[in-house]
Design a protein around this motif. Structure first.
Motif, PDB file in Angstrom:
ATOM      1  N   GLU A  36       0.686  -1.172   0.428  1.00 45.77           N
ATOM      2  CA  GLU A  36       0.130   0.440   0.217  1.00 45.77           C
ATOM      3  C   GLU A  36       0.915   1.302  -0.190  1.00 45.77           C
ATOM      4  OE1 GLU A  36      -3.519  -0.714  -0.629  1.00 45.77           O
ATOM      5  OE2 GLU A  36      -2.933  -2.965  -0.113  1.00 45.77           O
ATOM      6  N   ASN A  37       1.997   1.062   1.115  1.00 48.19           N
ATOM      7  CA  ASN A  37       2.711   2.656   1.185  1.00 48.19           C
ATOM      8  C   ASN A  37       3.399   3.015  -1.258  1.00 48.19           C
ATOM      9  OD1 ASN A  37       2.013   2.732   3.617  1.00 48.19           O
ATOM     10  ND2 ASN A  37       4.434   1.779   4.509  1.00 48.19           N
ATOM     11  N   THR A  38       3.625   1.932  -0.836  1.00 50.34           N
ATOM     12  CA  THR A  38       4.364   2.478  -2.706  1.00 50.34           C
ATOM     13  C   THR A  38       3.666   2.616  -3.214  1.00 50.34           C
ATOM     14  OG1 THR A  38       5.790   0.509  -1.446  1.00 50.34           O
ATOM     15  CG2 THR A  38       6.255   1.227  -4.086  1.00 50.34           C
ATOM     16  N   ALA A  39       1.951   1.813  -3.276  1.00 47.78           N
ATOM     17  CA  ALA A  39       1.701   2.341  -4.251  1.00 47.78           C
ATOM     18  C   ALA A  39       0.604   3.639  -3.763  1.00 47.78           C
ATOM     19  CB  ALA A  39       0.294   1.321  -3.753  1.00 47.78           C
ATOM     20  N   ALA A  40       0.796   3.505  -2.535  1.00 44.36           N
ATOM     21  CA  ALA A  40       0.377   5.725  -2.277  1.00 44.36           C
ATOM     22  C   ALA A  40       1.282   6.654  -2.851  1.00 44.36           C
ATOM     23  CB  ALA A  40      -0.507   5.001  -1.073  1.00 44.36           C
ATOM     24  N   MET A  41       2.317   6.032  -2.019  1.00 47.25           N
ATOM     25  CA  MET A  41       3.059   7.109  -3.189  1.00 47.25           C
ATOM     26  C   MET A  41       3.877   7.619  -4.222  1.00 47.25           C
ATOM     27  SD  MET A  41       7.451   5.714  -2.038  1.00 47.25           S
ATOM     28  CE  MET A  41       7.995   5.087  -3.637  1.00 47.25           C
ATOM     29  N   ILE A  42       3.357   6.660  -4.917  1.00 47.89           N
ATOM     30  CA  ILE A  42       3.253   6.786  -6.213  1.00 47.89           C
ATOM     31  C   ILE A  42       2.234   7.300  -6.640  1.00 47.89           C
ATOM     32  CG2 ILE A  42       3.434   5.910  -8.806  1.00 47.89           C
ATOM     33  CD1 ILE A  42       4.652   3.118  -7.228  1.00 47.89           C
ATOM     34  N   GLN A  43       0.956   6.729  -6.126  1.00 48.52           N
ATOM     35  CA  GLN A  43      -0.564   7.428  -6.593  1.00 48.52           C
ATOM     36  C   GLN A  43      -0.462   9.034  -6.638  1.00 48.52           C
ATOM     37  OE1 GLN A  43      -3.398   4.463  -5.886  1.00 48.52           O
ATOM     38  NE2 GLN A  43      -5.531   7.231  -6.293  1.00 48.52           N
ATOM     39  N   ALA A  44       0.270   9.742  -5.491  1.00 50.59           N
ATOM     40  CA  ALA A  44       0.129  10.752  -4.647  1.00 50.59           C
ATOM     41  C   ALA A  44       0.631  11.995  -5.371  1.00 50.59           C
ATOM     42  CB  ALA A  44       0.974  10.694  -3.271  1.00 50.59           C
ATOM     43  N   ARG A  45       2.173  10.856  -5.582  1.00 50.05           N
ATOM     44  CA  ARG A  45       2.959  12.031  -6.224  1.00 50.05           C
ATOM     45  C   ARG A  45       2.060  12.365  -7.501  1.00 50.05           C
ATOM     46  NH1 ARG A  45       4.536  15.542  -4.583  1.00 50.05           N
ATOM     47  NH2 ARG A  45       6.261  16.078  -6.468  1.00 50.05           N
ATOM     48  N   GLY A  46       1.801  10.959  -8.812  1.00 55.48           N
ATOM     49  CA  GLY A  46       1.201  11.094 -10.163  1.00 55.48           C
ATOM     50  C   GLY A  46       0.294  12.242 -10.176  1.00 55.48           C
TER      51      GLY A  46
END
Ligand SMILES: NC(=O)C1=CN([C@@H]2O[C@H](COP(=O)(O)OP(=O)(O)OC[C@H]3O[C@@H](n4cnc5c(N)ncnc54)[C@H](OP(=O)(O)O)[C@@H]3O)[C@@H](O)[C@H]2O)C=CC1
Ligand SMILES: O=C(CO)COP(=O)(O)O
Length: 332
Positions: free
Chosen positions: A209-219
Protein backbone atom coordinates in the motif's frame (compact mmCIF):
# COMPACT_ATOMS: atom_id res chain seq x y z
CA UNK A 1 -36.84 9.36 -28.20
CA UNK A 2 -33.60 11.18 -29.02
CA UNK A 3 -31.31 9.32 -31.41
CA UNK A 4 -27.72 9.09 -30.18
CA UNK A 5 -24.89 7.58 -32.23
CA UNK A 6 -21.96 5.93 -30.46
CA UNK A 7 -18.85 5.59 -32.62
CA UNK A 8 -16.74 2.65 -31.43
CA UNK A 9 -18.26 -0.58 -30.17
CA UNK A 10 -15.51 -1.34 -27.67
CA UNK A 11 -15.94 -2.02 -23.95
CA UNK A 12 -16.72 1.55 -22.92
CA UNK A 13 -18.62 2.55 -26.07
CA UNK A 14 -20.96 -0.41 -25.70
CA UNK A 15 -21.36 0.06 -21.95
CA UNK A 16 -22.00 3.79 -22.29
CA UNK A 17 -24.46 2.95 -25.08
CA UNK A 18 -26.33 0.89 -22.53
CA UNK A 19 -26.31 3.85 -20.10
CA UNK A 20 -27.77 6.06 -22.85
CA UNK A 21 -30.43 3.48 -23.70
CA UNK A 22 -31.28 3.10 -20.01
CA UNK A 23 -31.59 6.90 -19.90
CA UNK A 24 -34.35 6.67 -22.53
CA UNK A 25 -32.52 7.29 -25.80
CA UNK A 26 -32.47 5.36 -29.08
CA UNK A 27 -28.83 4.32 -29.52
CA UNK A 28 -27.08 3.34 -32.74
CA UNK A 29 -23.56 1.95 -32.34
CA UNK A 30 -21.10 2.33 -35.21
CA UNK A 31 -18.33 -0.27 -35.37
CA UNK A 32 -15.83 -1.65 -37.84
CA UNK A 33 -16.15 -5.33 -36.90
CA UNK A 34 -19.00 -7.02 -38.81
CA UNK A 35 -19.22 -9.80 -36.20
CA UNK A 36 -19.70 -7.27 -33.36
CA UNK A 37 -22.29 -5.25 -35.28
CA UNK A 38 -24.13 -8.44 -36.21
CA UNK A 39 -24.12 -9.72 -32.61
CA UNK A 40 -25.52 -6.41 -31.26
CA UNK A 41 -28.30 -6.42 -33.87
CA UNK A 42 -29.27 -10.06 -33.71
CA UNK A 43 -28.28 -11.34 -30.25
CA UNK A 44 -28.39 -8.05 -28.26
CA UNK A 45 -24.85 -8.82 -27.13
CA UNK A 46 -21.26 -7.74 -27.68
CA UNK A 47 -19.51 -10.94 -26.67
CA UNK A 48 -16.08 -9.62 -27.66
CA UNK A 49 -15.98 -6.40 -25.63
CA UNK A 50 -18.74 -6.67 -23.01
CA UNK A 51 -19.06 -10.40 -22.33
CA UNK A 52 -20.66 -9.81 -18.92
CA UNK A 53 -23.69 -8.05 -20.42
CA UNK A 54 -26.17 -10.82 -21.13
CA UNK A 55 -28.64 -8.72 -23.07
CA UNK A 56 -28.21 -5.18 -24.33
CA UNK A 57 -31.34 -2.99 -24.24
CA UNK A 58 -33.76 -3.25 -27.16
CA UNK A 59 -33.18 0.45 -27.85
CA UNK A 60 -29.59 -0.35 -28.98
CA UNK A 61 -28.78 -1.29 -32.57
CA UNK A 62 -25.55 -1.21 -34.55
CA UNK A 63 -24.36 -0.34 -38.03
CA UNK A 64 -21.21 -0.63 -40.13
CA UNK A 65 -22.38 2.32 -42.20
CA UNK A 66 -21.18 5.76 -41.09
CA UNK A 67 -24.04 7.71 -42.67
CA UNK A 68 -26.75 5.42 -41.32
CA UNK A 69 -25.23 5.60 -37.82
CA UNK A 70 -25.15 9.39 -37.47
CA UNK A 71 -28.10 10.37 -39.65
CA UNK A 72 -30.57 12.32 -37.47
CA UNK A 73 -28.46 11.91 -34.32
CA UNK A 74 -28.64 14.91 -31.98
CA UNK A 75 -25.66 13.63 -30.00
CA UNK A 76 -22.68 11.71 -31.40
CA UNK A 77 -20.49 9.95 -28.84
CA UNK A 78 -16.91 8.94 -29.68
CA UNK A 79 -15.31 5.93 -27.93
CA UNK A 80 -12.50 4.88 -30.26
CA UNK A 81 -8.95 4.02 -29.20
CA UNK A 82 -7.31 7.45 -28.98
CA UNK A 83 -4.49 6.80 -31.48
CA UNK A 84 -7.07 5.93 -34.16
CA UNK A 85 -9.62 8.64 -33.39
CA UNK A 86 -8.52 11.17 -36.00
CA UNK A 87 -8.44 8.74 -38.94
CA UNK A 88 -11.75 7.17 -37.86
CA UNK A 89 -13.51 10.52 -37.42
CA UNK A 90 -12.44 12.41 -40.55
CA UNK A 91 -14.89 10.55 -42.85
CA UNK A 92 -17.73 11.57 -40.48
CA UNK A 93 -17.05 15.29 -41.06
CA UNK A 94 -19.64 15.83 -43.81
CA UNK A 95 -22.16 13.46 -42.19
CA UNK A 96 -22.73 14.89 -38.71
CA UNK A 97 -25.77 17.17 -38.33
CA UNK A 98 -25.22 20.93 -38.13
CA UNK A 99 -26.76 21.08 -34.62
CA UNK A 100 -25.39 17.83 -33.29
CA UNK A 101 -23.21 17.81 -30.19
CA UNK A 102 -20.14 15.54 -30.21
CA UNK A 103 -19.05 13.87 -26.98
CA UNK A 104 -15.67 12.22 -26.35
CA UNK A 105 -15.37 9.36 -23.87
CA UNK A 106 -11.70 8.85 -24.74
CA UNK A 107 -8.89 9.16 -22.21
CA UNK A 108 -5.78 9.61 -24.25
CA UNK A 109 -3.28 11.92 -25.94
CA UNK A 110 -2.47 11.66 -29.64
CA UNK A 111 1.08 10.35 -29.81
CA UNK A 112 2.10 12.03 -33.07
CA UNK A 113 0.90 15.53 -32.08
CA UNK A 114 0.75 15.53 -28.22
CA UNK A 115 -2.85 16.77 -28.60
CA UNK A 116 -5.76 16.18 -26.24
CA UNK A 117 -8.84 14.35 -27.50
CA UNK A 118 -10.96 17.54 -27.49
CA UNK A 119 -8.43 19.03 -29.93
CA UNK A 120 -8.34 15.89 -32.08
CA UNK A 121 -12.14 15.57 -32.25
CA UNK A 122 -12.84 19.24 -33.02
CA UNK A 123 -10.05 19.35 -35.63
CA UNK A 124 -11.05 16.09 -37.31
CA UNK A 125 -14.72 17.09 -37.53
CA UNK A 126 -14.28 20.84 -38.04
CA UNK A 127 -16.50 21.27 -34.98
CA UNK A 128 -16.89 24.54 -33.02
CA UNK A 129 -15.83 23.97 -29.39
CA UNK A 130 -19.31 24.95 -28.13
CA UNK A 131 -20.63 21.76 -29.71
CA UNK A 132 -18.05 19.52 -28.00
CA UNK A 133 -18.24 17.84 -24.59
CA UNK A 134 -15.99 15.34 -22.79
CA UNK A 135 -17.19 12.77 -20.28
CA UNK A 136 -14.73 11.42 -17.71
CA UNK A 137 -14.77 9.92 -14.23
CA UNK A 138 -14.24 6.71 -12.27
CA UNK A 139 -16.04 4.48 -14.76
CA UNK A 140 -14.52 1.01 -14.97
CA UNK A 141 -16.71 -0.36 -17.74
CA UNK A 142 -17.31 -3.80 -16.23
CA UNK A 143 -18.85 -2.22 -13.12
CA UNK A 144 -21.03 0.20 -15.10
CA UNK A 145 -22.00 -2.70 -17.37
CA UNK A 146 -23.72 -4.43 -14.44
CA UNK A 147 -25.32 -1.15 -13.46
CA UNK A 148 -23.36 -0.47 -10.26
CA UNK A 149 -23.79 3.17 -9.10
CA UNK A 150 -21.26 5.43 -10.80
CA UNK A 151 -20.74 9.11 -11.53
CA UNK A 152 -18.92 11.12 -14.18
CA UNK A 153 -18.25 14.72 -15.15
CA UNK A 154 -19.51 16.21 -18.43
CA UNK A 155 -17.38 19.18 -19.48
CA UNK A 156 -17.96 21.68 -22.26
CA UNK A 157 -16.97 25.32 -22.72
CA UNK A 158 -20.71 25.77 -23.28
CA UNK A 159 -22.71 25.18 -20.06
CA UNK A 160 -25.78 24.48 -22.25
CA UNK A 161 -23.98 21.74 -24.13
CA UNK A 162 -22.71 20.17 -20.88
CA UNK A 163 -26.24 20.25 -19.47
CA UNK A 164 -27.73 18.73 -22.64
CA UNK A 165 -25.26 15.83 -22.58
CA UNK A 166 -25.64 15.31 -18.83
CA UNK A 167 -29.42 15.11 -19.17
CA UNK A 168 -29.06 12.60 -21.99
CA UNK A 169 -26.86 10.22 -19.98
CA UNK A 170 -28.49 10.43 -16.56
CA UNK A 171 -29.69 6.93 -15.65
CA UNK A 172 -30.85 5.50 -12.30
CA UNK A 173 -27.32 4.17 -11.62
CA UNK A 174 -25.30 6.80 -13.54
CA UNK A 175 -24.97 10.33 -12.16
CA UNK A 176 -23.46 13.06 -14.35
CA UNK A 177 -22.08 16.33 -12.99
CA UNK A 178 -21.27 19.32 -15.21
CA UNK A 179 -18.19 21.49 -15.65
CA UNK A 180 -16.73 23.99 -18.11
CA UNK A 181 -13.13 22.80 -17.57
CA UNK A 182 -12.58 20.74 -20.72
CA UNK A 183 -8.78 20.93 -20.53
CA UNK A 184 -8.78 19.75 -16.90
CA UNK A 185 -11.14 16.89 -17.62
CA UNK A 186 -9.16 15.74 -20.65
CA UNK A 187 -5.85 15.81 -18.80
CA UNK A 188 -7.26 14.00 -15.75
CA UNK A 189 -8.45 11.14 -17.93
CA UNK A 190 -5.29 10.82 -19.99
CA UNK A 191 -2.70 11.36 -17.25
CA UNK A 192 -4.19 9.10 -14.60
CA UNK A 193 -3.52 6.21 -16.96
CA UNK A 194 0.23 6.85 -16.78
CA UNK A 195 0.05 6.81 -12.97
CA UNK A 196 -2.01 3.60 -13.10
CA UNK A 197 0.71 1.94 -15.18
CA UNK A 198 3.30 2.84 -12.51
CA UNK A 199 1.11 1.79 -9.56
CA UNK A 200 0.23 -1.47 -11.31
CA UNK A 201 3.90 -2.08 -11.90
CA UNK A 202 4.73 -1.63 -8.23
CA UNK A 203 1.93 -4.04 -7.29
CA UNK A 204 3.11 -6.60 -9.84
CA UNK A 205 6.61 -6.35 -8.39
CA UNK A 206 5.16 -7.23 -4.99
CA UNK A 207 5.12 -3.85 -3.25
CA UNK A 208 2.21 -2.92 -0.96
CA UNK A 209 0.00 0.00 0.00
CA UNK A 210 2.69 2.52 0.93
CA UNK A 211 4.50 2.28 -2.37
CA UNK A 212 1.24 2.41 -4.32
CA UNK A 213 0.11 5.47 -2.33
CA UNK A 214 3.39 7.33 -2.81
CA UNK A 215 3.32 6.81 -6.59
CA UNK A 216 -0.37 7.70 -6.76
CA UNK A 217 0.07 10.89 -4.71
CA UNK A 218 3.06 12.02 -6.75
CA UNK A 219 1.15 11.20 -9.93
CA UNK A 220 -1.71 13.39 -8.77
CA UNK A 221 0.71 16.24 -8.00
CA UNK A 222 2.28 15.85 -11.45
CA UNK A 223 -0.97 15.80 -13.36
CA UNK A 224 -2.36 18.73 -11.35
CA UNK A 225 0.74 20.87 -12.02
CA UNK A 226 0.74 19.99 -15.70
CA UNK A 227 -2.98 20.67 -15.94
CA UNK A 228 -2.66 24.08 -14.29
CA UNK A 229 0.22 24.96 -16.63
CA UNK A 230 -2.07 24.02 -19.55
CA UNK A 231 -4.83 26.29 -18.28
CA UNK A 232 -6.98 23.83 -16.31
CA UNK A 233 -8.73 24.54 -13.02
CA UNK A 234 -6.94 22.80 -10.10
CA UNK A 235 -10.36 21.99 -8.58
CA UNK A 236 -11.03 19.53 -11.41
CA UNK A 237 -8.09 17.40 -10.29
CA UNK A 238 -9.52 17.05 -6.77
CA UNK A 239 -12.88 15.87 -8.12
CA UNK A 240 -14.43 12.77 -9.66
CA UNK A 241 -12.45 12.93 -12.88
CA UNK A 242 -9.15 13.49 -11.04
CA UNK A 243 -8.71 11.89 -7.63
CA UNK A 244 -11.88 9.84 -8.17
CA UNK A 245 -10.68 8.20 -11.35
CA UNK A 246 -7.15 7.83 -10.00
CA UNK A 247 -8.48 5.88 -7.00
CA UNK A 248 -10.60 3.57 -9.18
CA UNK A 249 -8.02 2.97 -11.87
CA UNK A 250 -5.00 2.54 -9.62
CA UNK A 251 -6.79 0.04 -7.38
CA UNK A 252 -8.47 -2.28 -9.84
CA UNK A 253 -7.45 -5.26 -11.90
CA UNK A 254 -10.40 -4.28 -14.12
CA UNK A 255 -8.25 -1.40 -15.39
CA UNK A 256 -6.28 -2.24 -18.52
CA UNK A 257 -3.61 0.33 -17.58
CA UNK A 258 -3.17 -1.01 -14.05
CA UNK A 259 -3.06 -4.57 -15.40
CA UNK A 260 -0.57 -3.65 -18.13
CA UNK A 261 1.71 -2.18 -15.45
CA UNK A 262 1.11 -5.14 -13.14
CA UNK A 263 2.22 -7.53 -15.86
CA UNK A 264 5.38 -5.50 -16.48
CA UNK A 265 6.06 -5.50 -12.74
CA UNK A 266 5.87 -9.26 -12.58
CA UNK A 267 8.36 -9.59 -15.37
CA UNK A 268 6.48 -9.60 -18.68
CA UNK A 269 8.01 -7.79 -21.65
CA UNK A 270 6.12 -4.92 -23.32
CA UNK A 271 5.15 -7.32 -26.12
CA UNK A 272 3.83 -9.92 -23.65
CA UNK A 273 1.88 -7.30 -21.67
CA UNK A 274 0.41 -5.93 -24.91
CA UNK A 275 -0.60 -9.43 -25.97
CA UNK A 276 -2.24 -10.07 -22.56
CA UNK A 277 -4.17 -6.77 -22.56
CA UNK A 278 -7.95 -7.00 -22.94
CA UNK A 279 -8.46 -3.78 -24.88
CA UNK A 280 -6.57 -0.57 -25.23
CA UNK A 281 -4.19 0.57 -22.43
CA UNK A 282 -4.18 4.28 -23.35
CA UNK A 283 -1.41 5.14 -20.89
CA UNK A 284 1.16 3.34 -23.04
CA UNK A 285 1.02 5.63 -26.09
CA UNK A 286 0.16 8.63 -23.86
CA UNK A 287 3.32 8.40 -21.73
CA UNK A 288 5.72 9.98 -24.21
CA UNK A 289 3.06 12.50 -25.22
CA UNK A 290 2.81 13.60 -21.57
CA UNK A 291 6.59 14.02 -21.46
CA UNK A 292 6.37 16.09 -24.66
CA UNK A 293 3.54 18.17 -23.27
CA UNK A 294 5.50 18.82 -20.05
CA UNK A 295 8.51 19.89 -22.09
CA UNK A 296 6.51 22.35 -24.16
CA UNK A 297 4.78 23.79 -21.07
CA UNK A 298 8.05 23.96 -19.08
CA UNK A 299 6.60 21.66 -16.42
CA UNK A 300 8.56 18.68 -15.03
CA UNK A 301 6.95 15.25 -15.54
CA UNK A 302 9.17 12.88 -13.54
CA UNK A 303 6.60 10.06 -13.34
CA UNK A 304 5.83 10.11 -17.05
CA UNK A 305 9.56 10.32 -17.77
CA UNK A 306 10.34 7.30 -15.59
CA UNK A 307 7.51 5.37 -17.23
CA UNK A 308 8.79 6.31 -20.67
CA UNK A 309 12.13 4.75 -19.72
CA UNK A 310 10.22 1.62 -18.67
CA UNK A 311 8.34 1.48 -21.97
CA UNK A 312 11.15 2.53 -24.31
CA UNK A 313 14.26 1.20 -22.58
CA UNK A 314 13.01 -1.70 -20.49
CA UNK A 315 13.72 -0.04 -17.10
CA UNK A 316 12.47 -2.37 -14.33
CA UNK A 317 10.26 -1.46 -11.37
CA UNK A 318 13.15 -0.90 -8.94
CA UNK A 319 14.78 1.39 -11.52
CA UNK A 320 11.54 3.27 -12.07
CA UNK A 321 11.12 3.88 -8.34
CA UNK A 322 14.78 4.85 -7.96
CA UNK A 323 14.41 7.35 -10.80
CA UNK A 324 11.26 8.82 -9.26
CA UNK A 325 12.29 8.97 -5.62
CA UNK A 326 16.09 8.67 -5.63
CA UNK A 327 16.87 12.38 -6.12
CA UNK A 328 17.83 14.99 -3.51
CA UNK A 329 15.34 15.88 -0.76
CA UNK A 330 12.92 18.53 -1.97
CA UNK A 331 9.77 20.29 -0.80
CA UNK A 332 6.65 18.22 -1.42
N1 LIG B 1 -13.21 0.64 -20.59
C1 LIG B 1 -13.33 1.55 -19.67
O1 LIG B 1 -13.54 1.22 -18.50
C2 LIG B 1 -13.25 3.00 -20.02
C3 LIG B 1 -12.62 3.43 -21.18
N2 LIG B 1 -12.53 4.77 -21.44
C4 LIG B 1 -11.87 5.26 -22.65
O2 LIG B 1 -12.70 5.00 -23.78
C5 LIG B 1 -11.90 4.79 -24.94
C6 LIG B 1 -12.32 3.49 -25.59
O3 LIG B 1 -12.06 2.47 -24.63
P1 LIG B 1 -12.70 1.04 -24.69
O4 LIG B 1 -13.97 1.03 -25.42
O5 LIG B 1 -12.71 0.52 -23.33
O6 LIG B 1 -11.55 0.29 -25.52
P2 LIG B 1 -11.61 -1.05 -26.36
O7 LIG B 1 -10.21 -1.46 -26.57
O8 LIG B 1 -12.57 -2.00 -25.76
O9 LIG B 1 -12.24 -0.55 -27.73
C7 LIG B 1 -11.59 0.36 -28.57
C8 LIG B 1 -12.50 0.61 -29.72
O10 LIG B 1 -11.83 1.41 -30.71
C9 LIG B 1 -12.12 0.86 -31.97
N3 LIG B 1 -11.13 1.22 -32.97
C10 LIG B 1 -9.80 1.06 -32.93
N4 LIG B 1 -9.25 1.52 -34.07
C11 LIG B 1 -10.27 1.97 -34.85
C12 LIG B 1 -10.37 2.56 -36.13
N5 LIG B 1 -9.28 2.79 -36.88
N6 LIG B 1 -11.58 2.89 -36.61
C13 LIG B 1 -12.67 2.67 -35.88
N7 LIG B 1 -12.66 2.12 -34.65
C14 LIG B 1 -11.47 1.78 -34.14
C15 LIG B 1 -12.10 -0.62 -31.71
O11 LIG B 1 -12.69 -1.33 -32.77
P3 LIG B 1 -12.44 -2.92 -32.86
O12 LIG B 1 -13.18 -3.53 -31.72
O13 LIG B 1 -13.01 -3.27 -34.16
O14 LIG B 1 -10.97 -3.14 -32.75
C16 LIG B 1 -12.90 -0.69 -30.42
O15 LIG B 1 -14.27 -0.66 -30.70
C17 LIG B 1 -10.44 4.81 -24.47
O16 LIG B 1 -9.88 6.06 -24.74
C18 LIG B 1 -10.55 4.59 -22.96
O17 LIG B 1 -9.49 5.20 -22.25
C19 LIG B 1 -13.07 5.68 -20.60
C20 LIG B 1 -13.73 5.30 -19.46
C21 LIG B 1 -13.86 3.92 -19.09
O1 LIG C 1 -10.79 4.92 -17.33
C1 LIG C 1 -11.11 3.90 -16.80
C2 LIG C 1 -11.86 3.86 -15.54
O2 LIG C 1 -12.35 5.12 -15.20
C3 LIG C 1 -10.75 2.60 -17.42
O3 LIG C 1 -9.42 2.37 -17.19
P1 LIG C 1 -8.59 1.46 -18.19
O4 LIG C 1 -8.63 2.14 -19.53
O5 LIG C 1 -7.25 1.39 -17.58
O6 LIG C 1 -9.27 0.13 -18.24
Amino acid sequence: MTKIAVLGAGAWGTTFGQVLADAGNQVVMWGIEPAVVDAINHDHRNPVRTPTIERLPDAMTASLDREEAVDGAGIVVVAIAAQHAREALEPFRPLIGADAVVVSLMKGIERTTDKRMDQVVTEALGLPEERFAAVSGPNLSREVAVRQPSAAVVASVSPETAQRVAQACEAPYFKPFVSTDVIGLELCGALKNVTALAVGMSRGAGYGENTAAMIQARGLAELTALGEAAGADAKTFAGLAGVGDLIATCASSLSRNYTFGFNLGRGMSIEEATEASQGVAEGVPATNAVVGMGRSLGEPTPLAQAMSHVLDQGLDCAGMIEELFGGPISAE
